[in-house]
Design an enzyme around this catalytic site. Structure first.
Site, PDB file in Angstrom:
ATOM      1  N   GLU B  72      -1.028 -28.862  35.888  1.00  0.00           N
ATOM      2  CA  GLU B  72       0.085 -29.191  36.768  1.00  0.00           C
ATOM      3  C   GLU B  72       1.078 -30.128  36.089  1.00  0.00           C
ATOM      4  OE1 GLU B  72      -3.068 -29.262  37.645  1.00  0.00           O
ATOM      5  OE2 GLU B  72      -3.319 -28.004  39.425  1.00  0.00           O
ATOM      6  N   PHE B 134     -12.479 -32.050  51.091  1.00  0.00           N
ATOM      7  CA  PHE B 134     -12.466 -31.489  49.749  1.00  0.00           C
ATOM      8  C   PHE B 134     -11.027 -31.369  49.262  1.00  0.00           C
ATOM      9  CE2 PHE B 134     -12.433 -27.722  46.896  1.00  0.00           C
ATOM     10  CZ  PHE B 134     -13.157 -28.285  45.866  1.00  0.00           C
ATOM     11  N   GLN B 135     -10.795 -31.864  48.070  1.00  0.00           N
ATOM     12  CA  GLN B 135      -9.467 -31.855  47.442  1.00  0.00           C
ATOM     13  C   GLN B 135      -8.399 -32.519  48.307  1.00  0.00           C
ATOM     14  OE1 GLN B 135      -8.708 -27.899  45.770  1.00  0.00           O
ATOM     15  NE2 GLN B 135      -9.743 -28.541  43.907  1.00  0.00           N
ATOM     16  N   LYS B 184      -2.204 -27.211  54.748  1.00  0.00           N
ATOM     17  CA  LYS B 184      -2.412 -25.768  54.644  1.00  0.00           C
ATOM     18  C   LYS B 184      -2.085 -25.046  55.952  1.00  0.00           C
ATOM     19  CE  LYS B 184      -5.778 -22.414  53.045  1.00  0.00           C
ATOM     20  NZ  LYS B 184      -7.098 -22.192  52.461  1.00  0.00           N
ATOM     21  N   MET B 496       4.106 -44.695  16.080  1.00  0.00           N
ATOM     22  CA  MET B 496       4.876 -45.810  16.617  1.00  0.00           C
ATOM     23  C   MET B 496       3.978 -47.019  16.861  1.00  0.00           C
ATOM     24  SD  MET B 496       7.847 -46.834  17.313  1.00  0.00           S
ATOM     25  CE  MET B 496       9.190 -45.844  17.965  1.00  0.00           C
TER      26      MET B 496
END
Lengths: 169, 582, 562
Positions: B72, B134-135, B184, B496
């Protein structure tokens, strides 16, 4: 129904954010929240009014307890307690109707704290019912501005809720 | 009615019910219709349980292309690259929980650089919210500090309005990322599609009124200045004001310097351009800032990477600060003449006033002084015919692409060398993470850029550390056959950080050396992409020419001198005339 | 002792016996990295992306039970930790994350690489700190480790500004933590424990459901003793796998959405359900109102907020699982429950876990079964998230605790490989296998570099179907087989990819007969090895409980009943 919770927390930056975030995240509805220092400057006391059934309120309490800075929490809804809220109302007040307004102020044992040319600021203290009542009594005159503190509350009797020992909810 | 044949009656009923049904859409369909209404053509995303209905609606949608990334974070950076290169909002989508949290870095990155972005996340169903389902992750809470605004949609009837507001907020004023969290069940519930023509946002108003008094004061200060300097930033790019900046500079012969985010807003190829200012800015830009009596900050925020020690920054200068965000004015540097407003509009007003005046300031001594600095302290590095110098690679990329490529970078030494050595003459061509400094940004951003500009040459200039952060996106590049050229300046180090350890920690190199690097050529081949390893200076040019001429994605692994440092350098917190490696 | 903040922190970590730190350097943690160089006791593991640092720390914590430690720089370094912190938070894993921050005078100015990480991580940490004054540091680090590892464990973040890390002060270690608002309840209420003993004495069909809390409280021996004494079958949640040996006759394997048929039947038919160290997550209960309809529910957990959150408990016991079980064991008498156990044996026989024929085509379930056999269930297995995770849970046969390392609550793809890095360092002599899918593996595949650098002989078992097949499976059942956004056509050749890392081995399994020889080779070669298993994208995870169905309404493998 509405529950009044008093919450003792460590007076540290970010505590309010943690509590506000918790309520948002868990979907609890805050009716009002007032916060200030206690007699111990390291500890703040919050009065939170929450809407919800017993199961929700039980979760609210348990989840609040999980925050490390929450020291103690009491649901005083069913305890004997005093609760107060303060309101400031700026109301239209042409000289012609001032007398009428003053009467209302007197009935509610409120005070006029500022006088402008066409308006007054009225301060009132009391429980929620009284505050709502004065607000609606003044509405016909034209309310220009309202600010309310949210409720603060304290249980009656000698026992202190600011003690160090945790009490189960 | 009864006289109608049965079949005909059924048909009529069917049509009526169709009519009724077509007025009602699922939340997922409403979302896509709203995106279409906003002109969205491409979204970058990754599916999951909570966004299944949205993906199902996408399946049936013919107008929006979905690019499946491999993480993502790749999706949000790609949307960001798309936005930076087009000026249009980028859109990404992720599922609830880890999908949403994987967007966090990309959202913070867009927030710091004021990039318009709309991030859509799935969420668990309303009834499951707040139960550690969940999630489930509280993504609106998590992203509160790093979004311009965020929404949790609790009623399907609000969805169309929310999307409209989100795009409005993301793209107007000071742009930024907006997140929409959609449970959802909201995406499966039905409602009619009402796209509100008007928005009513009480707490969000754009100030379109430009204070004429301030414009007058600014013009006056500009005409009186002896040693003026225009300092242009990302705000000039965002407001599309490159033309106005150029007019202003050329009309008054004011020298121009820029922040990293402002690169391209004024052409590097003009005599008046001093290049970048700040920590790794040119000596002439930093000296000019040091000595200027007037600094005109245009769409900048006087970031610490620019100012160094704030107490000595531009200490002799009157500061004009033009920015759309009033909160930026006076935040870091005191503005004598603050002007809140859209940069383009403000500059137009300013140009009008200035054009009416016949006197032009005499800047000859100042411009000569600057020319002297430019001559004495040009950007330079030690040339080598044995080792590949990273600066040399950038110069070669510039030559091979004639300065016309879209240049994305990761974060590190290569980023600074690119800013220094790749001359640009157009805005929106330099795509780099400025404020957050996000390693791993460049590769996915390049995908967004290439998808927005299929016929253009796109480079991602990377270090070996950065490229490993989102290297999974090579699969997205392969899947979509994107002809991106990836130039890795490989020094086997986090260069760096290594440079800082060399300069400020007495060469105690702590965990900046990376062994266990893949063979990038083999890695490229695993994806069916072209990989070349370049170890000699004379092979740099041919490799670049091959890559640019080919329609394939090339991964060019340049083994560069690993002791090279980025100079000039103003140590962090030092005054900007205190320059190492002049 | 005069030390800088950074030196004090490292010294403290040494005193806490921290052996490994997983991290990635950057501008605002330079002082910490400089102090790390001086430490001979702490090994720093340089990862390839900060997300992997926190996952590796979490893998380390799950294997050892001790807090895992990770470091990231400010800004993007810190935000890259977010997913890993949320993962650890949902699964109650003790992790201490240290992030650099810009100097205190620049906090709040949108400085370079500044981000409000304490604000961001409030919802996903047990607690977090921004250290504004170096004198507060000793107390804060002590508290952080205490909070992370006691009570219900969880991640704690310490945000350390650059100037605080560099400031010299008089370091005095803190002996004792005093937190007014944090006092976990360890001892369960004796009366409640007695009540549970009473319920057990009456129950005819008892069932124990063991969760991650049994593992984090190290109570697996006590659990076994309890189960055997009262002859109660044991099912586990995903997080509880390994807390009860799956080769034990009383074991029912995992319950829930993809649980075994017999575990789910047992839940729906038991008269007493004892949930131990678990939270009745939606993946376990499916439709809550149809869950365990005949049972009295006993819920033992250290976190009072879990009790009654999802499933109403008839008998709640708040306390440390190990303590509660110990007390309980003193008060119970043996039971036989013959009829109940007979019923369960019958279910196991009639409804075993089942999958398609493994002679004609390569079945992922078969590969995992073989892996379980070849490693005798003794390997440490990490997984990512997807079908492979469920198959691993179903078919591997876990026999020891802390050997199954997976992201349960957050379901984080990309967890497996970095977690395996942490697990292998935590247990260098163990065989560590990361079971993954092609989607998940790509999420943090950069960590092949870390594994190479650390010379870790990890085994990566990649079940490759070129799709996001768990999502595809959901689309199969719920979206009329409209497959959207789940097909990967640009996947690399994973064998070539693996071998682009020096010293790594890439192997491939294409046919059923490859499985055993290739696995044997991989498990015995002592090298970092990726095994690319080319499986079909048509394979589905069975059983599966349909949306909002009761557990016994699960869809069973077609034709699998015996």
């Amino acid at each position: 129904m509405k529950h009044t919770l008093t919450v003792l927390v460590e007076n540290k930056p970010g505590v309010l954010t943690r509590i506000a975030g918790l309520f948002a995240r868990r979907g609890y509805n805050i009716e009002s929240l007032a916060v200030g220092r206690t007699e111990n400057p390291a500890i703040s006391r919050m009065t939170i009014v929450v809407e919800g059934d017993d199961r929700v309120i039980e979760q609210v309490g348990k989840q609040l307890y999980k925050l490390i800075e929450v020291i103690k929490l009491t649901d005083i809804t069913n305890d004997e307690h005093v609760d107060r809220e303060m309101i400031l109302i700026k109301v239209n007040a042409d000289p012609a109707i001032r007398g009428e307004i003053m009467q209302i102020v007197e009935i509610f044992r409120a005070r006029i704290v500022d006088i402008g040319r066409n308006s007054l600021i009225i301060e009132a203290t009391g429980d929620e019912g009284k505050i709502n009542a004065i607000e609606s009594a003044l509405r016909p005159f034209g309310i220009k501005e309202v600010v309310r503190t949210g409720k603060i509350a304290m249980a009656r009797g000698a026992k202190s809720k600011n003690g160090r020992n945790q009490e189960a909810l | 009615m009864t006289s109608l044949p049965l079949k005909q009656r059924e048909k009529m009923l069917h049509e009526v019910s169709q009519e009724l049904h077509t007025n009602e859409f699922t939340g997922a369909e409403i979302l896509l219709k709203a995106l279409e209404a906003e002109g969205v053509k491409v979204i970058f995303g990754y599916p999951g349980g909570a966004v299944l209905p949205i993906y199902d609606a996408l399946y049936k949608n013919k107008n929006i292309t979905h690019i499946l990334t491999r993480h993502e974070q790749g999706a949000v950076h790609a949307a960001d690259g798309y936005a930076r290169s087009t000026g249009k909002p980028g859109v990404c989508i992720a599922t609830s929980g880890p999908g949403a949290t994987n967007l966090v870095t990309g959202i913070a990155n867009a927030y710091m650089d004021s990039i318009p972005l709309v991030a859509i996340t799935g969420q668990v169903a309303l009834a499951a919210l707040g139960r550690d389902s969940f999630q489930e992750a509280d993504i609106t809470g998590i992203t509160t500090p790093i979004t311009k605004y965020s929404y949790l949609v609790k009623d399907v009837k609000d969805l169309a309005r929310v999307v409209h507001e989100a795009f409005h907020i993301a793209t107007t004023g000071r742009p930024g990322p907006v997140l929409i969290d959609i449970p959802k069940d909201i995406t499966t519930k039905k409602a009619s599609f009402n796209y509100p023509p008007e928005l009513d946002l009480q707490g969000y108003r754009i100030n379109n009124v430009i204070n004429a008094t301030q414009i007058g004061k600014a013009a006056q200060a500009m005409l009186e200045a002896k040693q003026p300097l225009i300092f242009v930033g990302g705000g000039a790019v965002a407001s599309g004001a490159a033309e106005e900046v150029t007019s202003l500079a050329q009309m008054l012969s004011f020298p121009v310097t820029y922040s990293l985010m402002g690169k391209g807003a004024f052409t590097d190829n003009d005599e008046l351009c001093l290049g970048m200012v700040g920590m790794h800015g040119t000596v002439s830009a930093n000296y000019a800032m040091w000595e200027a009596d007037l600094v005109i900050g245009i769409g900048v925020r006087f970031d610490d990477r620019v100012t160094g020690d704030l107490s000595t920054f531009a200490k002799n200068a009157t500061v004009i600060h033009i920015d759309i965000d009033p909160a930026e004015l006076g935040k870091n540097v005191y503005a004598h003449i603050p002007i809140a407003g859209d940069v383009k509009q403000v500059l137009r007003e300013l140009l009008k006033v200035l054009k009416a005046k016949s006197v032009k300031p005499d800047l000859k001594p100042w411009l000569e002084k600057i020319a002297g600095w430019k001559k004495e302290f040009p950007l330079r590095y030690e040339k080598s015919d044995r080792l590949i110098k990273p600066q040399f690679v950038i110069q070669q990329i510039y030559e091979v692409t004639k300065g016309e490529a879209f240049i994305c970078t990761e974060v590190g030494q290569h980023q600074m060398w690119t800013a220094q050595y790749y001359a640009l003459s157009e805005p929106r061509r330099f795509i780099s993470s400025g404020g957050l400094g996000t390693m791993g940004f460049g590769l996915p951003a390049a995908m967004g850029v290439q998808i927005a500009h299929p016929d253009k040459i796109v480079f991602n200039i990377a270090g070996d550390g950065s490229i490993q952060m989102n290297s999974q996106e090579f699969a997205t590049i392969a899947q979509n056959k994107l002809p991106i050229n990836v130039a890795i300046l490989n020094n086997h180090n986090l260069g760096m950080v290594r440079q800082w350890q060399e300069l400020f920690f007495e060469e105690r190199y702590s965990h900046t050396n990376m062994s266990g690097q893949p063979d990038f050529v083999k890695l490229a081949e695993a994806y069916g992409l072209k990989g070349l390893r370049i170890t000699r200076p004379e092979d740099v040019r041919p490799a670049l020419e091959e890559a640019v001429a080919s329609p394939s994605c090339y991964i060019l692994d340049f083994h560069v001198d690993d002791t090279e440092n980025v100079f000039p350098m103003v140590p962090a917190g030092a005054s900007i005339n205190n320059i190492l490696g002049r | 002792m005069r030390l800088t903040g950074a030196q004090a922190l490292i010294k403290f970590l040494e005193e806490e016996n921290v052996k490994y730190i997983f991290g990635y350097p950057g501008g605002s943690v330079l002082a910490l990295y400089d102090a790390l160089l001086e430490s001979s006791k702490i090994t720093h593991v340089l990862v390839r992306q900060e997300q992997a640092a926190v996952h590796a720390a979490s893998g380390y914590a799950r294997v050892t039970g001790k807090p895992g430690v990770c470091i990231a720089t400010s800004g993007p370094g810190a935000t890259n930790l977010v997913t890993g912190l949320a993962t650890a938070y949902m699964d109650s894993i003790p992790v201490v994350a240290i992030t650099g921050q810009v100097s205190t005078d620049m906090v709040g100015t949108d400085a370079f690489q500044e981000v409000d990480i304490t604000g961001i991580t409030m919802p996903i940490t047990k607690h977090n700190y921004l250290v504004k004054n170096v004198d507060d540091l000793p107390v804060i680090i002590k508290e952080a480790f205490h909070i992370a590892s006691t009570g219900r464990p969880g991640p704690v973040l310490i945000d350390l500004p650059k100037n605080v890390a560099g400031k010299v002060f008089d370091y005095r270690p803190v002996a004792k933590v005093e937190l007014q608002g944090y006092k976990p309840t360890y001892k369960g209420h004796p009366a409640q424990i007695k009540n549970l003993a009473g319920l057990l004495a009456q129950a005819e069909r008892p069932l124990i459901c063991s969760g991650g809390g049994v593992i984090s409280s190290n109570a697996w021996e006590d659990l076994k003793e309890l189960a055997e004494k009262v002859n109660a079958p044991v099912t586990t949640t995903l997080m509880g796998l390994g807390s009860f040996p799956e080769d034990h006759p009383l074991s029912l394997g995992m319950l829930g959405l993809h649980g075994t048929p017999y575990a789910n039947y047992a839940v729906q038919n038991c008269d007493l359900l004892i949930g131990i160290g678990m939270r009745f997550d939606d993946r376990v209960t499916s439709a809550v109102n149809k869950f365990a309809p005949q049972a009295k529910v006993v819920h033992i957990d250290i976190d009072p907020a879990e009790i009654g959150k999802n499933v109403a408990a008839d008998l709640p016991i708040v306390g440390d699982v190990k303590f509660v079980l110990n007390e309980l064991l003193k008060r119970i008498n043996p039971r036989r429950n013959d009829a109940w156990l007979e019923q369960i044996r019958a279910w196991k026989k009639s409804h075993p876990l089942a999958y398609g024929d493994n002679q004609s085509s390569l079945r992922p379930q078969y590969i995992l079964q073989k892996l379980g056999e070849l490693t005798k269930g003794k390997a440490i297995v990490t997984t990512d998230v997807g079908q492979h995770q469920m198959w691993t849970a179903q078919y591997y046969n876990f026999t020891k605790p802390r050997s199954f390392i997976t992201s349960g609550g957050l379901g984080t793809m990309g967890y497996g490989l970095p977690a395996a890095v942490g697990a292998q360092l935590a247990s260098p002599d163990s065989l560590v296998v990361a079971v993954t899918g092609d989607g998940s593996f790509q999420m943090n595949m950069g960590e092949l570099g870390t594994a190479t650098e650390q010379k870790l002989p990890l085994k990566i078992l990649l079940l490759n179907n070129s799709h996001l097949c768990l999502v595809k499976q959901l689309q199969y059942f719920n979206s009329g087989k409209r497959y959207s956004g789940v097909c990967f056509t640009g996947n690399p050749d994973f064998v070539k990819l693996a071998t682009s890392y020096p010293g790594a081995v890439g192997l491939r399994i294409e046919k059923p007969e490859d499985v055993e020889p290739v696995l044997i080779e991989a498990l015995s070669n002592g090298k970092l090895t990726l095994i690319d298993c080319c499986i079909s994208d048509e394979e589905l995870v069975y059983p599966v409980v349909p949306n909002n169905g009761a557990l016994d309404e699960m869809i069973y493998y077609p034709g699998g009943e015996k």
